[in-house]
Design a protein around this motif. Structure first.
Motif, PDB file in Angstrom:
ATOM      1  N   LEU A 226      17.023 -22.849 -15.053  1.00  0.00           N
ATOM      2  CA  LEU A 226      15.744 -23.247 -15.618  1.00  0.00           C
ATOM      3  C   LEU A 226      14.405 -22.817 -15.042  1.00  0.00           C
ATOM      4  CD1 LEU A 226      16.546 -26.926 -16.802  1.00  0.00           C
ATOM      5  CD2 LEU A 226      17.213 -24.564 -17.790  1.00  0.00           C
ATOM      6  N   ASP A 227      14.364 -22.298 -13.742  1.00  0.00           N
ATOM      7  CA  ASP A 227      13.294 -21.692 -13.179  1.00  0.00           C
ATOM      8  C   ASP A 227      12.957 -20.395 -12.926  1.00  0.00           C
ATOM      9  OD1 ASP A 227      12.454 -24.602 -12.692  1.00  0.00           O
ATOM     10  OD2 ASP A 227      13.817 -24.750 -10.960  1.00  0.00           O
ATOM     11  N   THR A 228      14.095 -19.519 -13.608  1.00  0.00           N
ATOM     12  CA  THR A 228      14.035 -18.253 -13.359  1.00  0.00           C
ATOM     13  C   THR A 228      13.180 -17.532 -14.500  1.00  0.00           C
ATOM     14  OG1 THR A 228      16.071 -18.139 -12.066  1.00  0.00           O
ATOM     15  CG2 THR A 228      15.502 -15.930 -13.204  1.00  0.00           C
ATOM     16  N   PRO A 229      12.288 -16.510 -14.385  1.00  0.00           N
ATOM     17  CA  PRO A 229      11.661 -16.029 -15.461  1.00  0.00           C
ATOM     18  C   PRO A 229      12.608 -15.341 -16.565  1.00  0.00           C
ATOM     19  CG  PRO A 229      10.592 -15.632 -13.586  1.00  0.00           C
ATOM     20  CD  PRO A 229      11.829 -16.176 -13.000  1.00  0.00           C
ATOM     21  N   VAL A 230      12.203 -15.428 -17.680  1.00  0.00           N
ATOM     22  CA  VAL A 230      13.090 -15.042 -18.670  1.00  0.00           C
ATOM     23  C   VAL A 230      13.294 -13.229 -18.793  1.00  0.00           C
ATOM     24  CG1 VAL A 230      12.519 -16.703 -20.546  1.00  0.00           C
ATOM     25  CG2 VAL A 230      11.005 -14.617 -20.271  1.00  0.00           C
ATOM     26  N   SER A 231      12.236 -12.707 -18.010  1.00  0.00           N
ATOM     27  CA  SER A 231      12.355 -11.277 -17.861  1.00  0.00           C
ATOM     28  C   SER A 231      13.345 -10.828 -17.028  1.00  0.00           C
ATOM     29  CB  SER A 231      11.120 -10.527 -17.058  1.00  0.00           C
ATOM     30  OG  SER A 231      10.753 -11.203 -15.775  1.00  0.00           O
ATOM     31  N   THR A 232      14.064 -11.861 -16.043  1.00  0.00           N
ATOM     32  CA  THR A 232      15.211 -11.577 -15.494  1.00  0.00           C
ATOM     33  C   THR A 232      16.560 -11.490 -16.270  1.00  0.00           C
ATOM     34  OG1 THR A 232      14.283 -12.677 -13.450  1.00  0.00           O
ATOM     35  CG2 THR A 232      16.676 -12.344 -13.510  1.00  0.00           C
ATOM     36  N   PHE A 233      16.279 -12.282 -17.190  1.00  0.00           N
ATOM     37  CA  PHE A 233      17.539 -12.156 -18.264  1.00  0.00           C
ATOM     38  C   PHE A 233      17.524 -11.107 -19.190  1.00  0.00           C
ATOM     39  CE2 PHE A 233      17.131 -16.425 -16.687  1.00  0.00           C
ATOM     40  CZ  PHE A 233      18.341 -16.820 -16.083  1.00  0.00           C
ATOM     41  N   LEU A 234      16.238 -10.639 -19.643  1.00  0.00           N
ATOM     42  CA  LEU A 234      16.115  -9.722 -20.728  1.00  0.00           C
ATOM     43  C   LEU A 234      15.536  -8.289 -20.441  1.00  0.00           C
ATOM     44  CD1 LEU A 234      14.101 -12.622 -22.957  1.00  0.00           C
ATOM     45  CD2 LEU A 234      16.499 -11.447 -23.409  1.00  0.00           C
ATOM     46  N   PRO A 235      16.271  -7.560 -20.307  1.00  0.00           N
ATOM     47  CA  PRO A 235      16.204  -6.123 -19.740  1.00  0.00           C
ATOM     48  C   PRO A 235      15.035  -5.475 -20.458  1.00  0.00           C
ATOM     49  CG  PRO A 235      18.038  -5.957 -21.006  1.00  0.00           C
ATOM     50  CD  PRO A 235      17.912  -7.572 -20.939  1.00  0.00           C
ATOM     51  N   THR A 236      14.538  -5.693 -21.749  1.00  0.00           N
ATOM     52  CA  THR A 236      13.550  -5.204 -22.440  1.00  0.00           C
ATOM     53  C   THR A 236      12.046  -5.922 -22.223  1.00  0.00           C
ATOM     54  OG1 THR A 236      13.723  -6.440 -24.500  1.00  0.00           O
ATOM     55  CG2 THR A 236      15.206  -4.685 -24.305  1.00  0.00           C
TER      56      THR A 236
ATOM     57  N   VAL B 142       7.397 -16.393 -18.140  1.00  0.00           N
ATOM     58  CA  VAL B 142       7.624 -17.932 -18.639  1.00  0.00           C
ATOM     59  C   VAL B 142       9.206 -18.265 -18.524  1.00  0.00           C
ATOM     60  CG1 VAL B 142       8.518 -19.013 -20.845  1.00  0.00           C
ATOM     61  CG2 VAL B 142       6.168 -17.916 -20.517  1.00  0.00           C
ATOM     62  N   THR B 143       9.539 -19.484 -18.085  1.00  0.00           N
ATOM     63  CA  THR B 143      11.098 -19.802 -17.681  1.00  0.00           C
ATOM     64  C   THR B 143      11.599 -20.615 -18.775  1.00  0.00           C
ATOM     65  OG1 THR B 143      10.338 -22.052 -16.820  1.00  0.00           O
ATOM     66  CG2 THR B 143      10.109 -20.282 -15.345  1.00  0.00           C
ATOM     67  N   MET B 144      12.985 -20.699 -18.664  1.00  0.00           N
ATOM     68  CA  MET B 144      13.724 -21.659 -19.645  1.00  0.00           C
ATOM     69  C   MET B 144      13.507 -23.055 -19.595  1.00  0.00           C
ATOM     70  SD  MET B 144      15.835 -21.301 -22.237  1.00  0.00           S
ATOM     71  CE  MET B 144      17.072 -19.886 -21.995  1.00  0.00           C
ATOM     72  N   GLY B 145      13.094 -23.635 -18.554  1.00  0.00           N
ATOM     73  CA  GLY B 145      12.818 -24.937 -18.522  1.00  0.00           C
ATOM     74  C   GLY B 145      11.326 -25.128 -19.052  1.00  0.00           C
ATOM     75  N   GLN B 146      10.493 -24.334 -19.073  1.00  0.00           N
ATOM     76  CA  GLN B 146       9.343 -24.415 -19.796  1.00  0.00           C
ATOM     77  C   GLN B 146       9.407 -24.096 -21.439  1.00  0.00           C
ATOM     78  OE1 GLN B 146       7.323 -21.151 -17.598  1.00  0.00           O
ATOM     79  NE2 GLN B 146       6.416 -22.664 -16.054  1.00  0.00           N
TER      80      GLN B 146
END
Length: 343
Positions: A86-96, A106-110
């Motif tokens: 929940l604390d990892t930025p979404v850019s880490t998961f989304l390559p685009t 932005v994080t999943m927790g937010q």
């Protein structure tokens, strides 16, 4: 936990309110499921499904577009089951999505707590004929607030969460959700579109003289995404919502994975207004004892983990009204009053 049954007077108050709202034209009709985690659900009904459905009466198996209940019936449990940090930025998961993009941090927790600072207006239609990836477009917009700064209900975040789930798992969101619902015994829950019938509640008439939306999502942005989105698009029944509520409450009691996720999610994360907080997706009231969420079309789901009780409301209030916060306020006020009442 001490499981507390419903009092007849409480159910009578709910029935009376639903019947009055049906009689005055607020809703064509509706269904309220009520129960506890260790018993069979009961159902209160009123009115008809809709004039297009003839004399068909709503019941436990009538299918409703639940709109934003999608957030807690599909997206929220899937995030819990996949173990996304929940604390990892979404850019880490989304390559685009570049890390330096405004929404990249932005994080999943937010997202779950509605504290992203993403633009509040959804309006995916503005991206028509754009070649860039949708996640990149959403995250490329300027923020309206610093992530984590405060609460503002934002559908864009849950749209982004749906895209992230698909990217992270390599599976389509509707397939992921279908697997979850099957495992819980929710046999009548699905993303739209679904076939029209007298047991599927129509919603809004968008153009005079045109057919109503019927079996397709009422939410414009979910429709643009083919009916499958993280914020809206799910159709279900009062019976399936009762099954879901029972699984959540039983899991909370027994410490299952889903129950632990619920326990983690009902800790206040952001203040909505005095006495009302946001956890992870869920709204919390009564010092966090009551846990609930609403859907714009006229649906609600309430849990009270301390007593093992739940309520699920299914109506198609947008059949007559767009201002649902006002139109549905009496029924929702009664619901929160009775579910938080002292045993």
């Amino acid at each position: 936990m001490t499981v507390t049954s419903w009092k007849p007077a409480q159910l009578a108050d709910l029935r009376e309110c639903l019947e009055l709202m049906t009689a005055d034209g607020t809703v064509p009709g509706g269904v309220i499921a009520h129960g506890t985690l260790d018993g069979q659900p009961g159902f209160l009904t009123a009115g008809i499904v809709a004039p297009e459905c003839g004399d068909a009466r709503p019941g436990p198996d009538t299918v409703y577009d639940v709109a934003s209940l999608t957030k807690v019936v599909a997206t929220w449990p899937l995030i819990g089951s996949t173990g996304i940090d929940l604390d990892t930025p979404v850019s880490t998961f989304l390559p685009t999505v570049p890390a330096e993009a405004p929404g990249g941090k932005v994080t999943m927790g937010q997202i779950l707590a509605h504290t992203t600072g993403l633009r509040a207006d959804t309006r995916l239609d503005q991206y028509r004929n754009r070649s860039a990836d949708l996640a990149a477009l959403i995250c490329g917009e300027d923020l309206i607030a610093e992530p984590g700064a405060g609460h503002r209900y934002i559908n864009r975040g849950f749209i982004l969460a749906g895209l992230l789930l698909a990217q992270d798992t390599g599976r389509r969101l509707n397939d992921l959700a279908a697997g979850l619902w099957t495992s819980l015994g929710m046999t009548s829950t699905a993303y739209g579109p679904i076939s029209r019938s007298s047991q599927v509640a129509p919603t809004e008439q968008r153009l005079a003289g045109a057919p109503r939306l019927w079996g397709i999502p009422h939410d414009d942005n979910a429709a643009l995404l083919g009916g499958v989105a993280g914020h809206a698009g799910v159709f279900t029944t009062a019976a399936d919502l009762a099954t879901y509520a029972t699984a959540l409450l039983a899991g909370h009691r027994d410490g299952t994975e889903l129950g632990r996720w619920l326990a983690r999610s009902i800790v206040p994360r952001a203040v909505i207004e005095p006495g009302i907080d946001r956890g992870l997706a869920w709204i919390l009231a009564g010092d966090g004892r009551a846990v609930y969420h609403h859907g714009f079309t006229g649906t609600s789901l309430y849990l009270f983990p301390a007593t093992g009780r739940y309520l699920a409301i299914c109506t198609n209030a947008v059949y007559h009204h767009q201002d649902n916060r006002t139109a549905l306020a009496p029924l929702r006020d009664v619901a929160i009053k009775v579910i938080t009442a002292e045993p």
